[in-house]
Motif scaffolding. Structure first.
Motif, PDB file in Angstrom:
ATOM      1  N   MET A 156       0.817  -1.197   0.000  1.00  0.00           N
ATOM      2  CA  MET A 156       0.000   0.000   0.000  1.00  0.00           C
ATOM      3  C   MET A 156       0.860   1.261   0.000  1.00  0.00           C
ATOM      4  SD  MET A 156      -3.035   1.138   0.044  1.00  0.00           S
ATOM      5  CE  MET A 156      -3.893   2.607   0.404  1.00  0.00           C
ATOM      6  N   VAL A 157       1.872   1.301   0.877  1.00  0.00           N
ATOM      7  CA  VAL A 157       2.749   2.456   0.967  1.00  0.00           C
ATOM      8  C   VAL A 157       3.586   2.583  -0.305  1.00  0.00           C
ATOM      9  CG1 VAL A 157       4.665   3.493   2.245  1.00  0.00           C
ATOM     10  CG2 VAL A 157       2.818   2.354   3.476  1.00  0.00           C
ATOM     11  N   LYS A 158       3.967   1.447  -0.871  1.00  0.00           N
ATOM     12  CA  LYS A 158       4.763   1.460  -2.098  1.00  0.00           C
ATOM     13  C   LYS A 158       3.992   2.124  -3.234  1.00  0.00           C
ATOM     14  CE  LYS A 158       7.057  -2.827  -0.866  1.00  0.00           C
ATOM     15  NZ  LYS A 158       7.284  -4.213  -1.226  1.00  0.00           N
ATOM     16  N   LYS A 159       2.736   1.798  -3.361  1.00  0.00           N
ATOM     17  CA  LYS A 159       1.903   2.379  -4.415  1.00  0.00           C
ATOM     18  C   LYS A 159       1.638   3.859  -4.145  1.00  0.00           C
ATOM     19  CE  LYS A 159      -0.318   0.919  -8.036  1.00  0.00           C
ATOM     20  NZ  LYS A 159       0.395   0.432  -9.189  1.00  0.00           N
ATOM     21  N   LEU A 160       1.497   4.233  -2.879  1.00  0.00           N
ATOM     22  CA  LEU A 160       1.244   5.620  -2.506  1.00  0.00           C
ATOM     23  C   LEU A 160       2.441   6.506  -2.853  1.00  0.00           C
ATOM     24  CD1 LEU A 160      -0.898   7.396  -1.159  1.00  0.00           C
ATOM     25  CD2 LEU A 160       0.265   6.998   0.998  1.00  0.00           C
ATOM     26  N   ILE A 161       3.645   5.998  -2.694  1.00  0.00           N
ATOM     27  CA  ILE A 161       4.843   6.749  -3.061  1.00  0.00           C
ATOM     28  C   ILE A 161       4.879   6.974  -4.564  1.00  0.00           C
ATOM     29  CG2 ILE A 161       7.363   6.617  -3.170  1.00  0.00           C
ATOM     30  CD1 ILE A 161       7.290   5.258  -0.438  1.00  0.00           C
ATOM     31  N   ASN A 221       9.312  -1.138  -5.726  1.00  0.00           N
ATOM     32  CA  ASN A 221       8.237  -1.857  -6.402  1.00  0.00           C
ATOM     33  C   ASN A 221       8.532  -2.213  -7.853  1.00  0.00           C
ATOM     34  OD1 ASN A 221       5.732  -3.010  -6.370  1.00  0.00           O
ATOM     35  ND2 ASN A 221       4.608  -1.118  -6.670  1.00  0.00           N
ATOM     36  N   ARG A 222       9.448  -1.495  -8.502  1.00  0.00           N
ATOM     37  CA  ARG A 222       9.780  -1.705  -9.920  1.00  0.00           C
ATOM     38  C   ARG A 222       8.550  -1.604 -10.823  1.00  0.00           C
ATOM     39  NH1 ARG A 222      15.217  -1.522 -10.871  1.00  0.00           N
ATOM     40  NH2 ARG A 222      16.321  -2.690  -9.306  1.00  0.00           N
ATOM     41  N   ASP A 223       7.735  -0.591 -10.598  1.00  0.00           N
ATOM     42  CA  ASP A 223       6.548  -0.427 -11.435  1.00  0.00           C
ATOM     43  C   ASP A 223       6.713   0.740 -12.398  1.00  0.00           C
ATOM     44  OD1 ASP A 223       6.405   1.559  -9.533  1.00  0.00           O
ATOM     45  OD2 ASP A 223       4.246   1.406  -9.265  1.00  0.00           O
TER      46      ASP A 223
END
Length: 91
Positions: free
Chosen positions: A1-6, A59-61
């Motif tokens: 969740m935090v990874k996507k928020l960043i 996350n490598r997204d």
């Protein structure tokens, strides 16, 4: 969740700055902030690029990668704007 928020934060920062710059150039909504939208990318875009880098390492997204690219491009925009304005007959 935090990874996507960043990653979303790294995209949200240049999006808001782009809206302010477009509003400054075309005077869509009259605001009394004068030249501030052309100065803000120098301060805020490195923060957004750092968030994108952190999000990309976690996350490598593609969202974080796009955030880094968008922030770097927006960081360079005021420099190019001033150079083009000066070369085309400005003061």
């Amino acid at each position: 969740m935090v990874k996507k928020l960043i990653s979303v934060g790294s995209i949200l920062i240049p999006t808001v700055l782009t809206i302010l710059i477009v509003n400054f150039l075309f005077d869509i909504v009259p605001l009394n902030i004068q030249g501030l939208p052309l100065v803000l990318p120098f301060v805020i875009c490195p923060i957004g690029a750092a968030l994108g880098l952190i999000g990309y390492k976690m996350n490598r997204d593609n969202l974080a990668r796009a955030g880094m690219i968008f922030n770097i491009g927006l960081f360079l925009f005021p420099i190019a704007f001033n150079i083009i304005g000066t070369v085309s007959g400005g003061v």
